[in-house]
Design an enzyme around this catalytic site. Structure first.
Site, short mmCIF file in Angstrom:
data_model
loop_
_atom_site.label_atom_id
_atom_site.label_comp_id
_atom_site.label_asym_id
_atom_site.label_seq_id
_atom_site.Cartn_x
_atom_site.Cartn_y
_atom_site.Cartn_z
N GLU A 1 0.82 -1.23 0.00
CA GLU A 1 0.00 0.00 0.00
C GLU A 1 0.85 1.27 0.00
OE1 GLU A 1 -2.77 -0.61 3.24
OE2 GLU A 1 -3.81 -2.19 2.14
N ASP B 1 -0.94 -3.77 -3.56
CA ASP B 1 -1.80 -2.60 -3.27
C ASP B 1 -3.27 -2.91 -3.55
OD1 ASP B 1 -2.47 0.13 -2.56
OD2 ASP B 1 -0.42 0.65 -3.19
N GLU C 1 -5.63 -10.76 -2.05
CA GLU C 1 -6.53 -10.66 -0.89
C GLU C 1 -8.00 -10.66 -1.30
OE1 GLU C 1 -5.34 -7.39 1.67
OE2 GLU C 1 -3.21 -7.77 1.35
C1 XIL Z 1 -6.33 -6.81 7.71
C2 XIL Z 1 -6.65 -8.04 8.54
O1 XIL Z 1 -7.48 -8.88 7.78
C3 XIL Z 1 -7.33 -7.64 9.82
O2 XIL Z 1 -7.49 -8.77 10.66
C4 XIL Z 1 -6.51 -6.58 10.55
O3 XIL Z 1 -7.23 -6.13 11.67
C5 XIL Z 1 -6.21 -5.41 9.64
O4 XIL Z 1 -5.57 -5.89 8.46
N1 XIL Z 1 -4.92 -4.86 3.22
C6 XIL Z 1 -3.90 -5.65 3.67
C7 XIL Z 1 -4.14 -6.60 4.79
O5 XIL Z 1 -2.81 -5.65 3.08
O6 XIL Z 1 -3.01 -6.77 5.59
C8 XIL Z 1 -5.31 -6.17 5.66
O7 XIL Z 1 -5.56 -7.18 6.60
C9 XIL Z 1 -6.50 -5.87 4.80
C10 XIL Z 1 -6.22 -4.76 3.82
#
Ligand code: XIL
Length: 461
Positions: free
Chosen positions: A178, A233, A295
């Site tokens: 990010e 990202d 993700e």
């Molecule tokens: C999130 C987790 O899923 C949560 O449990 C935590 O509280 C916050 O982070 N982008 C990312 C991830 O790269 O690391 C994030 O994960 C979600 C958004």
């Protein structure tokens, strides 16, 4: 088994078609008879987990369906330090590593440098506690902290699970996460503490340190760069963010920064056009990088209704069709969590592939449905038995999942279920004097049939 296959079987049963010589219809509870997602994709599939998914039913489900795991939280910068700022491996990270090693899964590391979930003291003077500034001395402090952190992580991982490229399950890492701005900053970069103190240089440094540590000092001798280094990202499905992302990746590559891969988080929703994900992947396809969907989750909104879950099935199916069509560009596709309630977006409505009781959701079947149809082979033999012509049709399922097949002829039809990698046969007989080639046909919504009819000869009796 696909839902189309289920429907076919159900209607066959309803029509009381005789099922002869077919294998018994298996129960599909808890997805136990379904193929794993990983058996239907040419790219690796992954899931974000913590220790809860390394045991019991969840652990079984992870191992059956996925090739790789990502630590949802426990390999982030702050997870590597205890309350005394001492580096150590978080017990949850250790559990995930050990689980991966035991089940022959890979670990996609997440993440070395981020603006969130990072100890505040990274950006402070150790004695005064004041925020670091941009003097040469302060910048040197932060560079050294980054280097020490990255080397420390690589060392701890290799001490527990072996050198990279020689038994260690970690084979990829989100080096920076990010770093792109959400708004139109002149250089397209997020205004984080890393950026304030070091400027764009911090991104180059993170990759260079990671390459030295993971692909050098802690890599097995003679293995070439065993850990793929990713930038990652979100919102890359939006053209403006994507343009900033692409511009940075081009600058990094032009400077010879060792970036192997570009990650797309794809925290999307039912209203995100799947074509936007196709465009995101296509934008980087000509660059010398691999890509990952890192993700993926698709909440349906609330209340969660059967209709919305069906729309989610279609969405996951279409999204995975996009990924299948771009398989040569993709290193892996990961979903951000195993079961709905465990998702960070749970309140937005059931975003994942499995329900809380571990049963596969319609979305799971959507993913399976996206796989290109596997091939099946029809082979029929004919012979005379006591004045009747008997046609034995053998169907071979060369695909990865069970298939519902209907064999049709003027002398009767049969429905049968053929397990993956097996053959099943049905026999029909007739008093007709001849059975011409091609009179027995097979159809299936699960299989595409090849044209091998070599065993099928016209017969006269
Ligand atoms: C999130 C987790 O899923 C949560 O449990 C935590 O509280 C916050 O982070 N982008 C990312 C991830 O790269 O690391 C994030 O994960 C979600 C958004």
């Amino acid at each position: 088994m696909t839902s189309a296959g289920r429907r076919l079987l159900a209607s066959a049963a309803a029509m009381l078609l005789a099922v002869s010589m077919a294998s018994a219809v298996e129960s599909a509870s808890a997805g136990e008879t379904d193929p794993g997602v990983k058996d239907t994709t040419p790219f690796a599939v992954g899931v974000a987990i913590d220790q809860r998914e390394t045991t019991g039913t969840a652990g079984v489900l992870v191992a059956r369906n996925f090739d790789q795991v990502t630590a949802e939280n426990h390999m982030k910068p702050d997870a590597w330090y205890d309350g005394q700022r001492s580096l150590r491996m978080h017990p949850q990270a250790a559990a995930i590593l050990d689980f991966a090693s035991a089940h022959d899964l890979h670990v996609y590391g997440h993440t070395l440098v981020w603006y969130q979930q990072t100890p505040a003291w990274f950006f402070q003077n150790a004695s005064s506690g004041q925020a670091l500034g941009t003097s040469d001395a302060d910048r040197a402090v932060l560079r050294e902290r980054m280097r020490t952190h990255i080397f420390g992580v690589a060392r701890l991982l290799s001490e527990r699970s072996g050198l990279f490229g020689a038994g260690n399950p970690v084979n990829a890492f989100d080096v920076v996460n990010e770093v792109i701005s959400d708004g139109p900053e002149s250089d397209g970069l997020r205004r984080s503490e890393w950026y304030r103190i070091l400027g764009e240089e911090y991104i180059d440094l993170a990759f260079r340190y990671a390459d030295e540590a993971f692909n050098g000092v802690y890599a097995a001798p003679g293995v070439h760069r065993p850990v793929k280094l990713f930038i990652n990202d979100y919102n890359t499905e939006y053209a403006s963010k994507r343009a900033r992302y692409l511009a940075l990746v081009d600058r990094l590559l032009a400077r010879g920064v060792p970036v192997d891969g570009v990650g797309h988080q794809f925290h999307v929703g039912l209203t995100t056009p799947v074509d936007a994900m196709a465009q995101a992947i296509d934008a980087f396809a000509s660059r010398p990088v691999t890509q990952a969907v890192t993700e993926l989750d698709v909440p349906v909104g609330t209340p969660v209704t059967a209709e919305r879950l069906e729309a989610q099935r279609t969405y996951y199916r279409d999204a995975f069709a996009v990924f299948h069509a771009r398989a040569s560009s993709l290193y892996s596709v990961s979903v951000w969590g195993l079961t709905d309630s465990r998702s960070w977006r749970a309140k937005d409505g059931a975003p994942l592939l499995f329900a809380d009781d571990y049963s596969p959701k319609p979305a799971f079947y959507g993913v399976l449905e996206a796989a290109p149809a596997p091939t099946g082979v029809l082979n029929a033999t004919t012979r005379c038995v006591a004045g009747r012509i008997v046609v034995v049709t053998t169907v071979e399922n060369r695909g990865a999942s069970a298939a519902a097949v209907t064999v049709t002829s003027p002398y009767g039809s049969r429905a049968l279920r053929v397990a993956a990698g097996t053959k099943a046969s049905v026999a029909v007989s007739t008093r007709a004097a001849t059975v011409p080639v091609g009179e027995v046909t097979v159809s299936s919504t699960d299989l595409v049939f090849g044209t091998d009819r070599s065993g099928y000869a016209a017969v006269t009796c």
